[in-house]
Design a protein around this motif. Structure first.
Motif, PDB file in Angstrom:
ATOM      1  N   ARG A  73      52.188  46.067  34.541  1.00  0.00           N
ATOM      2  CA  ARG A  73      51.749  44.578  34.804  1.00  0.00           C
ATOM      3  C   ARG A  73      50.281  44.614  34.158  1.00  0.00           C
ATOM      4  N   ILE A  74      49.628  45.928  34.071  1.00  0.00           N
ATOM      5  CA  ILE A  74      48.255  45.986  33.448  1.00  0.00           C
ATOM      6  C   ILE A  74      48.357  45.861  31.699  1.00  0.00           C
ATOM      7  N   ALA A  75      49.645  46.706  31.355  1.00  0.00           N
ATOM      8  CA  ALA A  75      50.087  46.504  29.921  1.00  0.00           C
ATOM      9  C   ALA A  75      50.377  45.124  29.597  1.00  0.00           C
ATOM     10  N   GLU A  76      51.027  44.507  30.432  1.00  0.00           N
ATOM     11  CA  GLU A  76      51.365  43.089  30.118  1.00  0.00           C
ATOM     12  C   GLU A  76      50.182  42.190  29.892  1.00  0.00           C
ATOM     13  N   PHE A  77      49.235  42.320  30.833  1.00  0.00           N
ATOM     14  CA  PHE A  77      47.862  41.687  31.090  1.00  0.00           C
ATOM     15  C   PHE A  77      46.903  42.088  29.688  1.00  0.00           C
ATOM     16  N   VAL A  78      46.903  43.261  29.331  1.00  0.00           N
ATOM     17  CA  VAL A  78      46.262  43.449  28.120  1.00  0.00           C
ATOM     18  C   VAL A  78      46.749  43.269  26.877  1.00  0.00           C
ATOM     19  N   ALA A  79      48.100  43.016  26.830  1.00  0.00           N
ATOM     20  CA  ALA A  79      48.788  42.435  25.655  1.00  0.00           C
ATOM     21  C   ALA A  79      48.596  41.140  25.551  1.00  0.00           C
ATOM     22  N   GLY A  80      48.134  40.508  26.446  1.00  0.00           N
ATOM     23  CA  GLY A  80      47.861  39.032  26.372  1.00  0.00           C
ATOM     24  C   GLY A  80      48.936  38.113  27.290  1.00  0.00           C
ATOM     25  N   GLY A  81      49.740  38.849  28.230  1.00  0.00           N
ATOM     26  CA  GLY A  81      50.305  38.073  29.228  1.00  0.00           C
ATOM     27  C   GLY A  81      49.963  37.856  30.421  1.00  0.00           C
ATOM     28  N   THR A  83      50.716  34.592  30.534  1.00  0.00           N
ATOM     29  CA  THR A  83      50.936  33.223  29.942  1.00  0.00           C
ATOM     30  C   THR A  83      50.060  32.950  28.715  1.00  0.00           C
ATOM     31  N   GLY A  84      49.273  33.872  28.424  1.00  0.00           N
ATOM     32  CA  GLY A  84      48.270  33.903  27.165  1.00  0.00           C
ATOM     33  C   GLY A  84      47.034  33.165  27.387  1.00  0.00           C
ATOM     34  N   HIS A  85      46.841  32.831  28.829  1.00  0.00           N
ATOM     35  CA  HIS A  85      45.594  32.254  29.097  1.00  0.00           C
ATOM     36  C   HIS A  85      44.831  33.183  30.108  1.00  0.00           C
ATOM     37  N   LEU A  86      43.695  33.682  29.714  1.00  0.00           N
ATOM     38  CA  LEU A  86      43.018  34.786  30.215  1.00  0.00           C
ATOM     39  C   LEU A  86      42.675  34.504  31.821  1.00  0.00           C
ATOM     40  N   PHE A  87      42.155  33.325  32.044  1.00  0.00           N
ATOM     41  CA  PHE A  87      41.907  33.385  33.580  1.00  0.00           C
ATOM     42  C   PHE A  87      43.083  33.040  34.305  1.00  0.00           C
ATOM     43  N   GLU A  88      44.398  32.442  33.712  1.00  0.00           N
ATOM     44  CA  GLU A  88      45.522  32.092  34.505  1.00  0.00           C
ATOM     45  C   GLU A  88      46.106  33.627  34.568  1.00  0.00           C
ATOM     46  N   ASP A  89      45.929  34.400  33.665  1.00  0.00           N
ATOM     47  CA  ASP A  89      46.687  35.698  33.527  1.00  0.00           C
ATOM     48  C   ASP A  89      45.937  36.596  34.861  1.00  0.00           C
ATOM     49  N   LEU A  90      44.783  36.713  34.828  1.00  0.00           N
ATOM     50  CA  LEU A  90      43.973  37.345  35.797  1.00  0.00           C
ATOM     51  C   LEU A  90      44.076  36.820  37.124  1.00  0.00           C
ATOM     52  N   VAL A  91      44.277  35.847  37.457  1.00  0.00           N
ATOM     53  CA  VAL A  91      44.769  35.266  38.791  1.00  0.00           C
ATOM     54  C   VAL A  91      46.248  35.568  39.191  1.00  0.00           C
ATOM     55  N   LEU A 156      33.746  36.656  34.954  1.00  0.00           N
ATOM     56  CA  LEU A 156      35.244  35.922  35.142  1.00  0.00           C
ATOM     57  C   LEU A 156      35.600  36.746  36.557  1.00  0.00           C
ATOM     58  N   VAL A 157      35.509  38.219  36.605  1.00  0.00           N
ATOM     59  CA  VAL A 157      35.976  38.668  37.615  1.00  0.00           C
ATOM     60  C   VAL A 157      35.271  38.216  38.964  1.00  0.00           C
ATOM     61  N   GLY A 158      33.916  37.908  38.796  1.00  0.00           N
ATOM     62  CA  GLY A 158      33.204  37.356  39.869  1.00  0.00           C
ATOM     63  C   GLY A 158      33.594  35.951  40.478  1.00  0.00           C
ATOM     64  N   LEU A 159      34.234  35.187  39.391  1.00  0.00           N
ATOM     65  CA  LEU A 159      34.644  33.865  39.941  1.00  0.00           C
ATOM     66  C   LEU A 159      36.107  33.837  40.469  1.00  0.00           C
ATOM     67  N   LEU A 160      36.834  35.040  40.221  1.00  0.00           N
ATOM     68  CA  LEU A 160      37.991  35.454  40.776  1.00  0.00           C
ATOM     69  C   LEU A 160      37.876  35.914  42.255  1.00  0.00           C
ATOM     70  N   MET A 161      36.724  36.651  42.435  1.00  0.00           N
ATOM     71  CA  MET A 161      36.412  37.008  43.857  1.00  0.00           C
ATOM     72  C   MET A 161      36.037  35.672  44.720  1.00  0.00           C
ATOM     73  N   VAL A 162      35.387  34.891  44.166  1.00  0.00           N
ATOM     74  CA  VAL A 162      34.744  33.546  44.622  1.00  0.00           C
ATOM     75  C   VAL A 162      36.133  32.718  45.109  1.00  0.00           C
ATOM     76  N   ILE A 163      36.970  32.801  44.252  1.00  0.00           N
ATOM     77  CA  ILE A 163      38.319  31.747  44.537  1.00  0.00           C
ATOM     78  C   ILE A 163      39.098  32.529  45.588  1.00  0.00           C
ATOM     79  N   PHE A 164      39.161  34.009  45.749  1.00  0.00           N
ATOM     80  CA  PHE A 164      39.921  34.621  46.667  1.00  0.00           C
ATOM     81  C   PHE A 164      39.365  34.208  48.031  1.00  0.00           C
ATOM     82  N   GLU A 165      37.935  34.241  48.257  1.00  0.00           N
ATOM     83  CA  GLU A 165      37.085  34.104  49.399  1.00  0.00           C
ATOM     84  C   GLU A 165      37.382  32.523  49.802  1.00  0.00           C
TER      85      GLU A 165
END
Length: 196
Positions: A73-81, A83-91, A156-165
């Motif tokens: 999953r990490i390799a897929e993310f680093v390769a751009g997957g 979906t190809g959209h950074l925030f969507e992929d991080l979520v 970006l990571v901080g935004l993800l944490m706020v969304i989780f909260e």
């Protein structure tokens, strides 16, 4: 998976949950430094050895598991997957990691409430959080390149944490919806807020 293995996994998950729940109650009632692993064993009605078979330290049982993400999953993310959209992929990666550990929302809520009342625990959680943030930032920079910038990646990571909260806070009024749906709702709200 055989029926025996499935029963063993279920029993193991139930014991881990009971240990975490008891540790959080002890912390709520006595403070993080006000109880021992022996107290936890007694509260959970297990042996001290059982406690250490599940958790290495008091902080581990109170904070809960670190949600591992597979190398694939990490390799897929680093390769751009995926979906190809950074925030969507991080979520997506974060949601998958949480789903794989079958996030127990009752434990998450109790943990959040206990954290609010114990400064020592907040400091310990902050140290763990910082190591997770650094790892996530490294993956983002591998994907996007150094020009993306460490501060932008941390934001970006901080935004993800706020969304989780925000997703956790949404559970109380509507406990019938899956947690993944609540994360999606919080992401949608974040988009609205950031575009206004």
């Amino acid at each position: 998976m055989t029926e025996t293995a499935s029963k063993w996994e279920t029993r193991r998950a139930e014991t881990a949950r009971r240990l975490q729940w008891c540790a959080l109650e002890l912390t709520r009632d006595r403070g993080f430094d006000g109880w021992t692993m022996d107290d936890l064993a007694e509260a959970a009605e297990v042996s001290r050895r059982t406690v250490f078979n599940y958790f290495d330290a008091k902080a581990d049982v109170v904070l809960g598991p670190v949600h591992d993400i597979s190398e694939e999953r990490i390799a897929e993310f680093v390769a751009g997957g995926p979906t190809g959209h950074l925030f969507e992929d991080l979520v997506a990666v974060a949601a998958e990691a949480l789903a794989e550990k079958s996030t127990d929302i009752d434990l998450v809520q109790l943990r959040r409430d206990v954290f609010r009342g114990d400064r020592r625990l907040v400091a310990i959680a902050h140290d763990r959080f910082e190591s997770v943030v650094q790892e996530a930032v490294a993956f983002i920079l591998q994907r996007e390149g150094a020009d993306y910038g460490e501060q932008r990646a941390r934001l970006l990571v901080g935004l993800l944490m706020v969304i989780f909260e925000s997703a956790v806070e949404r559970v109380e009024p509507d406990q019938s919806r899956p947690f993944a749906a609540l994360i999606n709702d919080a992401v949608a709200d974040a988009r609205v807020v950031l575009q206004s």
